[in-house]
Scaffold this motif. Structure first.
Motif, short mmCIF file in Angstrom:
data_model
loop_
_atom_site.label_atom_id
_atom_site.label_comp_id
_atom_site.label_asym_id
_atom_site.label_seq_id
_atom_site.Cartn_x
_atom_site.Cartn_y
_atom_site.Cartn_z
N SER A 169 0.82 -1.22 0.00
CA SER A 169 0.00 0.00 0.00
C SER A 169 0.85 1.26 0.00
O SER A 169 0.49 2.25 -0.63
CB SER A 169 -0.95 0.00 1.19
OG SER A 169 -0.23 0.02 2.41
N ASN A 170 1.98 1.25 0.70
CA ASN A 170 2.80 2.45 0.76
C ASN A 170 3.36 2.83 -0.60
O ASN A 170 3.43 4.00 -0.95
CB ASN A 170 3.95 2.27 1.76
CG ASN A 170 3.46 2.22 3.18
OD1 ASN A 170 2.27 2.34 3.46
ND2 ASN A 170 4.37 2.05 4.10
N TRP A 197 -2.61 6.76 6.57
CA TRP A 197 -2.56 6.72 5.12
C TRP A 197 -3.93 6.29 4.61
O TRP A 197 -4.60 5.47 5.22
CB TRP A 197 -1.46 5.77 4.64
CG TRP A 197 -0.11 6.21 5.07
CD1 TRP A 197 0.53 7.37 4.71
CD2 TRP A 197 0.78 5.53 5.95
NE1 TRP A 197 1.76 7.45 5.31
CE2 TRP A 197 1.95 6.33 6.08
CE3 TRP A 197 0.72 4.34 6.65
CZ2 TRP A 197 3.02 5.95 6.87
CZ3 TRP A 197 1.79 3.96 7.43
CH2 TRP A 197 2.91 4.77 7.54
#
Length: 191
Positions: free
Chosen positions: A130-131, A154
């Protein structure tokens, strides 16, 4: 005021779209119109470096056979932009990458079409990556001189099967806060 969202998932009502809708709910409470465009199953291609956008300076991509110019126009007309993507092998989907490439080049060739618009990434991930996906979309926004609203984490949900986002309380809270912050940003800046 309007925010357009591009859903890069091939699942038109999967976790990415549902996550975007949580953001939309907060934007709509603030009187901001929203539009969701599903690009996940469109036949979109990446930039082919033909440089027609730079030569013509008409706010359009030189490749005209896949509907990308309509997406570029939608992005240019909006006050805010959301790009949503599930994580595919640690990054955005191919169609999100195509959107980023071609919108970015057309914008640069035409003096910066998206400068000071609000831009937010929305990510759906099963486990990891995801990052990188979040960063890829935000790299586009910062390169285009767009403003990125923050949230309490996030902007992602841990979900795999359609509807799993509804079990992710922290993800839902994050998306709702993102919507509130995006609305505030758009109203304060007159984006």
């Amino acid at each position: 005021m309007k925010v357009v969202a591009f859903n890069g998932s091939p699942r038109a009502n999967g976790n990415t779209a549902q996550s975007i809708k949580f953001v939309f709910e907060e934007l709509e409470k603030e009187g901001i119109h929203t539009e969701l465009i599903n690009i996940g199953t469109k036949k979109l291609a990446g930039c082919i470096a033909c440089l027609k956008c730079k030569q013509n300076k008409d706010r359009k991509c030189g490749a005209t056979d896949d509907g990308m110019n309509e997406l570029i126009t939608k992005m240019a007309e909006a006050d805010g932009v959301i790009i949503g993507s599930p994580v595919y092998f640690g990054n955005v989907t191919a169609n999100v990458k195509a959107l980023i490439e071609r919108c970015g080049y057309v914008s640069m060739a035409n003096g910066g079409m998206f400068v000071r618009k609000a831009g937010a990434a929305v990510i759906s991930v099963r486990r990891a990556g995801s990052n990188f996906t979040f960063a890829a979309i935000n790299f586009f926004f910062t390169h285009q001189q767009m403003m990125i609203p923050g949230s309490t984490y996030w902007n992602m949900t841990l979900s795999r099967d359609p509807g799993d986002v509804n079990k992710d309380e922290e993800g839902i809270k994050t998306f709702r806060n993102l919507g509130k912050n995006m609305a505030w940003l758009i109203k304060k800046t007159g984006a």
